[in-house]
Motif scaffolding. Structure first.
Motif, PDB file in Angstrom:
ATOM      1  N   MET A   1       0.862  -1.208   0.000  1.00  0.00           N
ATOM      2  CA  MET A   1       0.000   0.000   0.000  1.00  0.00           C
ATOM      3  C   MET A   1       0.887   1.243   0.000  1.00  0.00           C
ATOM      4  N   LEU A   2       0.569   2.190  -0.861  1.00  0.00           N
ATOM      5  CA  LEU A   2       1.338   3.436  -0.900  1.00  0.00           C
ATOM      6  C   LEU A   2       1.115   4.225   0.396  1.00  0.00           C
ATOM      7  N   VAL A   3       2.101   5.021   0.757  1.00  0.00           N
ATOM      8  CA  VAL A   3       2.016   5.754   2.017  1.00  0.00           C
ATOM      9  C   VAL A   3       0.809   6.698   2.040  1.00  0.00           C
ATOM     10  N   ALA A   4       0.501   7.302   0.910  1.00  0.00           N
ATOM     11  CA  ALA A   4      -0.659   8.205   0.874  1.00  0.00           C
ATOM     12  C   ALA A   4      -1.958   7.426   1.082  1.00  0.00           C
ATOM     13  N   GLU A   5      -1.987   6.183   0.570  1.00  0.00           N
ATOM     14  CA  GLU A   5      -3.182   5.344   0.778  1.00  0.00           C
ATOM     15  C   GLU A   5      -3.309   4.948   2.248  1.00  0.00           C
ATOM     16  N   ALA A   6      -2.160   4.662   2.859  1.00  0.00           N
ATOM     17  CA  ALA A   6      -2.184   4.296   4.284  1.00  0.00           C
ATOM     18  C   ALA A   6      -2.670   5.467   5.135  1.00  0.00           C
ATOM     19  N   LEU A   7      -2.210   6.655   4.788  1.00  0.00           N
ATOM     20  CA  LEU A   7      -2.647   7.839   5.550  1.00  0.00           C
ATOM     21  C   LEU A   7      -4.118   8.124   5.285  1.00  0.00           C
ATOM     22  N   ALA A   8      -4.542   7.951   4.043  1.00  0.00           N
ATOM     23  CA  ALA A   8      -5.962   8.162   3.720  1.00  0.00           C
ATOM     24  C   ALA A   8      -6.829   7.209   4.536  1.00  0.00           C
ATOM     25  N   ASN A   9      -6.350   5.988   4.710  1.00  0.00           N
ATOM     26  CA  ASN A   9      -7.090   5.008   5.505  1.00  0.00           C
ATOM     27  C   ASN A   9      -7.212   5.464   6.956  1.00  0.00           C
ATOM     28  N   GLU A  10      -6.110   5.999   7.497  1.00  0.00           N
ATOM     29  CA  GLU A  10      -6.165   6.471   8.893  1.00  0.00           C
ATOM     30  C   GLU A  10      -7.113   7.659   9.030  1.00  0.00           C
ATOM     31  N   ILE A  11      -7.033   8.585   8.106  1.00  0.00           N
ATOM     32  CA  ILE A  11      -7.896   9.775   8.181  1.00  0.00           C
ATOM     33  C   ILE A  11      -9.362   9.376   8.042  1.00  0.00           C
ATOM     34  N   ALA A  12      -9.642   8.493   7.101  1.00  0.00           N
ATOM     35  CA  ALA A  12     -11.041   8.049   6.904  1.00  0.00           C
ATOM     36  C   ALA A  12     -11.566   7.367   8.164  1.00  0.00           C
ATOM     37  N   SER A  13     -10.695   6.619   8.844  1.00  0.00           N
ATOM     38  CA  SER A  13     -11.120   5.957  10.098  1.00  0.00           C
ATOM     39  C   SER A  13     -11.434   7.000  11.167  1.00  0.00           C
ATOM     40  N   LEU A  14     -10.609   8.028  11.249  1.00  0.00           N
ATOM     41  CA  LEU A  14     -10.843   9.087  12.240  1.00  0.00           C
ATOM     42  C   LEU A  14     -12.149   9.823  11.947  1.00  0.00           C
ATOM     43  N   VAL A  15     -12.371  10.098  10.663  1.00  0.00           N
ATOM     44  CA  VAL A  15     -13.595  10.804  10.254  1.00  0.00           C
ATOM     45  C   VAL A  15     -14.819   9.943  10.546  1.00  0.00           C
ATOM     46  N   ALA A  16     -14.723   8.650  10.201  1.00  0.00           N
ATOM     47  CA  ALA A  16     -15.865   7.750  10.420  1.00  0.00           C
ATOM     48  C   ALA A  16     -16.168   7.606  11.913  1.00  0.00           C
TER      49      ALA A  16
END
Ligand code: 6PG
Length: 232
Positions: A1-16
């Protein structure tokens, strides 16, 4: 997984999670080209995440240009992220790059105090996303502006040392008061600066990014292989 995808996953989890708890979530974005990778990953994978409607967007810094200028940090975020997610216009608090800088630093300070909780006498962000320049700057706090980590003001005007471009930036106390600070750094050009900061070299004492030290929150680095090749 690209680093930007990993960060997007973390941000989406925080938002959710904020969405599920019915809580607001405040996020300050940085500019430059690196966040574009993250915005694209967020739109590709998470544009439908429930919770975006509770997110309030702010900016760490802005170039003193109009919002439709290609240099505008807000303009890039709007084009690549904001117009693709369900965030109310009222929750988007851009820095007015087109305004007189002296008046904008006080107006934006009012936006921060009027829309964020205060902890330890400073506005508190849930999340601040930071980039890092090859000279160790972050936000628009450049080498030579280290006093902004002790500034009483919430925002200040700075000048890009290379281009002379005027900038508006939030200051170090606000940055370090966030619950969560995340750096995103990619590419070989950032490798030396990351090495200096992580190894706490004498040279790094000149780098503003080295002064990002959350008072009570978390500091997380998202770094790709190239940028992190000297700190593995
Ligand atoms: C800005 C940013 C700035 C950026 C770094 C890295 O307005 O330019 O806030 O701090 O994060 O300059 O920029 P790149 O991602 O383009 O390398």
């Amino acid at each position: 997984m690209l680093v930007a995808e990993a960060l997007a996953n973390e941000i989406a989890s925080l938002v959710a999670m904020a969405g599920k708890q019915g809580l607001p979530f405040s996020m300050a974005l940085s500019g430059g080209s690196t966040p574009d990778l993250l915005f694209e990953a967020l739109v590709t994978g998470y544009s439908g995440t429930p919770g975006w409607e509770r997110v309030s967007f702010f900016w760490v810094d802005e170039r003193c240009v109009p919002p439709d200028d290609p240099e505008s940090n807000f303009g890039s975020a709007k084009r690549l992220l904001l117009r693709h997610i369900n965030v109310p216009e009222a929750n988007i608090h851009r820095i007015w790059g087109e305004a007189d800088p002296a008046s904008e630093i006080s107006r934006y300070a009012g936006v921060l105090t009027g829309n964020l909780p205060v902890r330890n006498n400073w506005p508190e962000f849930d999340l601040i996303l930071l980039g890092i320049g090859e000279d160790g700057h972050t936000g628009s706090i450049f080498p030579g502006n280290l006093g902004l980590f002790e500034a009483d003001k919430l925002c200040e005007m700075t000048v890009h040392p290379g281009t002379g471009q005027k900038r508006i930036t939030i200051t170090g106390k606000v940055i370090n008061n966030a619950k969560r600070l995340i750096f995103l750094a990619t590419g070989h050009k950032k490798a030396h600066i990351l090495e200096a900061i992580h190894k706490k070299t004498t040279e790094s004492l000149n780098f503003p990014a080295a002064f990002v030290k959350p008072e009570n929150g978390e500091l997380i680095w998202y770094v790709d292989g190239e940028a992190g090749k000297f700190i593995r």
